[in-house]
Design an enzyme around this catalytic site. Structure first.
Site, PDB file in Angstrom:
ATOM      1  N   GLU A 146      -0.997  42.884  33.411  1.00 56.59           N
ATOM      2  CA  GLU A 146      -2.139  43.784  33.195  1.00 56.59           C
ATOM      3  C   GLU A 146      -3.151  43.682  34.343  1.00 56.59           C
ATOM      4  OE1 GLU A 146      -3.169  44.104  28.609  1.00 56.59           O
ATOM      5  OE2 GLU A 146      -2.687  42.066  29.186  1.00 56.59           O
ATOM      6  N   SER A 166      -4.646  34.804  22.473  1.00 58.77           N
ATOM      7  CA  SER A 166      -5.871  35.476  22.052  1.00 58.77           C
ATOM      8  C   SER A 166      -6.781  34.437  21.409  1.00 58.77           C
ATOM      9  CB  SER A 166      -5.521  36.574  21.050  1.00 58.77           C
ATOM     10  OG  SER A 166      -6.599  36.807  20.179  1.00 58.77           O
ATOM     11  N   GLN A 171     -19.544  47.839  60.283  1.00 58.51           N
ATOM     12  CA  GLN A 171     -19.551  46.463  59.780  1.00 58.51           C
ATOM     13  C   GLN A 171     -19.105  46.428  58.308  1.00 58.51           C
ATOM     14  OE1 GLN A 171     -22.672  43.678  61.006  1.00 58.51           O
ATOM     15  NE2 GLN A 171     -23.327  43.627  58.870  1.00 58.51           N
ATOM     16  N   LYS A 229      -0.722  36.016  19.043  1.00 59.10           N
ATOM     17  CA  LYS A 229      -0.608  36.834  20.254  1.00 59.10           C
ATOM     18  C   LYS A 229      -0.144  36.074  21.487  1.00 59.10           C
ATOM     19  CE  LYS A 229      -2.175  40.424  21.057  1.00 59.10           C
ATOM     20  NZ  LYS A 229      -3.021  41.580  20.981  1.00 59.10           N
ATOM     21  N   HIS A 232      10.113  61.030  30.875  1.00 61.48           N
ATOM     22  CA  HIS A 232       9.017  61.365  29.943  1.00 61.48           C
ATOM     23  C   HIS A 232       8.790  60.257  28.912  1.00 61.48           C
ATOM     24  CE1 HIS A 232       9.435  65.567  31.380  1.00 61.48           C
ATOM     25  NE2 HIS A 232      10.720  65.261  31.360  1.00 61.48           N
ATOM     26  N   LYS A 287     -15.259  45.453  56.666  1.00 65.50           N
ATOM     27  CA  LYS A 287     -14.584  44.164  56.477  1.00 65.50           C
ATOM     28  C   LYS A 287     -14.406  43.751  55.020  1.00 65.50           C
ATOM     29  CE  LYS A 287     -16.271  43.119  60.764  1.00 65.50           C
ATOM     30  NZ  LYS A 287     -16.770  44.482  60.568  1.00 65.50           N
ATOM     31  N   TYR A 300     -19.421  53.181  68.628  1.00 60.65           N
ATOM     32  CA  TYR A 300     -19.699  52.184  67.604  1.00 60.65           C
ATOM     33  C   TYR A 300     -20.966  52.539  66.833  1.00 60.65           C
ATOM     34  CZ  TYR A 300     -20.701  47.895  65.121  1.00 60.65           C
ATOM     35  OH  TYR A 300     -20.969  46.995  64.120  1.00 60.65           O
TER      36      TYR A 300
HETATM   37  N1  ARG Z   1     -21.012  42.473  62.896  1.00 64.01           N
HETATM   38  C1  ARG Z   1     -20.643  43.635  63.652  1.00 64.01           C
HETATM   39  C2  ARG Z   1     -19.522  44.400  62.929  1.00 64.01           C
HETATM   40  O1  ARG Z   1     -18.908  43.829  62.128  1.00 64.01           O
HETATM   41  C3  ARG Z   1     -20.175  43.232  64.994  1.00 64.01           C
HETATM   42  C4  ARG Z   1     -20.473  44.234  66.058  1.00 64.01           C
HETATM   43  C5  ARG Z   1     -21.921  44.390  66.206  1.00 64.01           C
HETATM   44  N2  ARG Z   1     -22.272  45.214  67.296  1.00 64.01           N
HETATM   45  C6  ARG Z   1     -23.527  45.681  67.439  1.00 64.01           C
HETATM   46  N3  ARG Z   1     -23.783  46.379  68.457  1.00 64.01           N
HETATM   47  N4  ARG Z   1     -24.445  45.423  66.548  1.00 64.01           N
HETATM   48  O2  ARG Z   1     -19.307  45.553  63.188  1.00 64.01           O
END
Ligand code: ARG
Length: 461
Positions: free
Chosen positions: A290, A277, A322, A283, A156, A325, A317
């Site tokens: 942080e 600072s 996309q 400081k 605590h 990423k 898909y």
């Molecule tokens: N740039 C796309 C992704 O990152 C690659 C796959 C695209 N496929 C498609 N059928 N448009 O997912």
């Protein structure tokens, strides 16, 4: 050259649609793995007689040239070519002519992107495991030289019982070792070949997926082509593991921030890892700690982003995917940076041993030892707890420490207390008296450090 899929289209893509849908600005990071996958795919096409040996030689030559150009910074990534797959394919066709158009036989960008990320993640997870190993080594080194560095242990955020810095630091080693196990586990599921699933249903060509898996060093092959192109579990697992590791780093960061405050004054972080600072000349701020604490938010955010992207996607898909990423890269880079900077900063922290020892002393941190003493003299624990509470109250009222009261005063609370009590209520004795496995006793901590060193040294990476 126009778009590779332009056959059924009458109109050009508008400039804004092109900029909205492109991914080359961030997926170019996967170029190495895209080429690696294409080379293995081409070799398989030649092995199975789908393309000729001379086709293969030309394709490999073209891909190697592209690899060279990218490495030297000479390759022109084109937004109009959308993503990394198209950029490389179009460049190949420009280099070797129509032959290059054969490379995409029995493949789709859907299985291609799944492959690229898996290849990329396989290397990145291995790299992360090495970073975690380095961090645990640094923590163990600092723990080994602080077996006798006494500090208050908290619950605590109230002083609870004395512990040592070695005990505290090895607690973090335990956390990071669990993190390593989680990454190793997630690596198993990442290490599965999706290529060959094509768009979603496989292909009429008699491809040899086992050969591709062997060339690329995959342990497994995805068994369901629809799952192969839809699955992003390994990304979610990865960011989820990354979130847990960041949470651990953030807890350590928080402690460093607290400990370096004037109020605690337990540590001093070296000048090279702090900043000043712009207005207050006195400081010295723990900004690195942080920022690691703050950046944890990004990684959690990335996890929620990808979970949300995937939550209602119908098989298989969808272009939504996309969007996986950027959060993945963001989480990965944040984690790598945070692990690296902590590994560099930890050796540069000075422990203010005197101050920690003094703080460990105050606040009745040995009250539990007093209660355990009473139990050893035959008092049931609950009663011992109550008696100790009364003694503490008496001390507070009379402004005394436990070691200040004499036996006759003690006997007012319990007749079983004798002079041997004083052997129990020093910090050093309190630590040494601990008997249980995993406890604060310096002998036990030494054992734990040896055990942890063995695990870290034999570690998989
Ligand atoms: N740039 C796309 C992704 O990152 C690659 C796959 C695209 N496929 C498609 N059928 N448009 O997912």
């Amino acid at each position: 050259m126009g778009k590779q899929w332009s056959g059924r289209f009458k109109e050009e893509t508008s400039d804004f649609v092109e900029s909205f849908t492109e991914s080359i600005s961030f997926d170019k990071r996967l170029w190495y793995y895209d080429l690696m996958g294409s080379k293995a795919h081409a070799k398989m096409l030649a092995k199975t007689g789908i393309i000729s040996k001379t086709d293969l030689t030309e394709i490999l030559r073209g891909l190697d040239e592209i690899s060279d150009e990218i490495e030297k910074g000479l390759f022109r990534f084109r937004r109009s070519m959308e993503d990394i797959h198209m950029n490389i394919e179009v460049a190949l066709i420009e280099k070797i002519g129509d032959l290059g158009k054969k490379l995409h036989t029995a493949r789709s960008r859907n299985d291609q992107i799944a492959l690229d990320i898996r290849l990329f993640m396989r290397d990145e997870i291995k790299f992360l495991l090495r970073l975690l190993k380095k961090l645990t080594k640094v923590l163990l080194k600092r723990a080994s030289s602080n077996i006798d560095t006494i500090m208050p242990g908290y619950t605590h955020l109230q002083r609870a019982q004395p512990v040592t810095m070695a005990h505290h630091l090895t607690a973090y080693v335990e956390m990071f070792l669990r993190d390593m196990e989680r990454f190793e586990d997630c690596l198993k599921r990442t290490d599965s070949l999706p290529l060959g699933a094509c768009a979603l249903a496989g292909t009429t060509f008699a491809t040899d997926r086992a050969y591709v898996a062997k060339l690329l060093g995959f342990q497994r092959i995805s068994e369901n082509s629809m799952d192969a192109v839809s699955d992003r579990d390994f990304i979610i697992e990865f960011i989820s593991n990354a979130s847990i590791t960041m949470m651990h780093l953030s807890r350590l960061a928080e402690e460093l921030v607290l400990w370096s405050s004037e109020e605690f004054s337990f540590i001093e972080i070296s000048d090279s890892f702090t900043t000043g600072s712009s207005i207050m000349p006195q400081k010295k701020n723990p900004d690195v700690a942080e920022l690691v604490r703050g950046k944890t938010g990004r990684v959690y955010g990335s996890l929620i982003t990808v979970l949300t992207i995937m939550k209602a996607l119908p098989l298989t898909y969808n272009r939504d995917m996309q969007e996986d990423k950027e959060p993945l890269f963001n989480a990965l880079d944040t984690l790598k940076g945070s692990l690296t900077i902590f590994t560099e900063m930890l050796p540069k922290i000075r422990f203010n041993k005197k101050r920690m020892h003094k703080t460990a002393h105050s606040g009745f941190s040995l009250a539990t030892d007093l209660a355990e003493y009473l139990v050893k003299k035959g008092t049931p624990f609950r009663e011992a707890h109550k008696i100790t509470g009364e003694i503490v109250k008496y001390c507070i009222d009379s402004r005394k420490e436990l070691s200040d009261i004499d036996i006759s005063e003690y006997n007012r609370f319990s007749p079983v207390i004798e002079t041997d009590l004083y052997d129990y209520i020093t910090i050093e004795k309190s630590l040494r008296n601990k008997k249980s496995r995993g406890s604060a006793s310096p002998d036990e901590i030494k054992k734990q450090i040896e055990r942890l060193k063995k695990i870290v040294i034999k570690g998989k990476s």
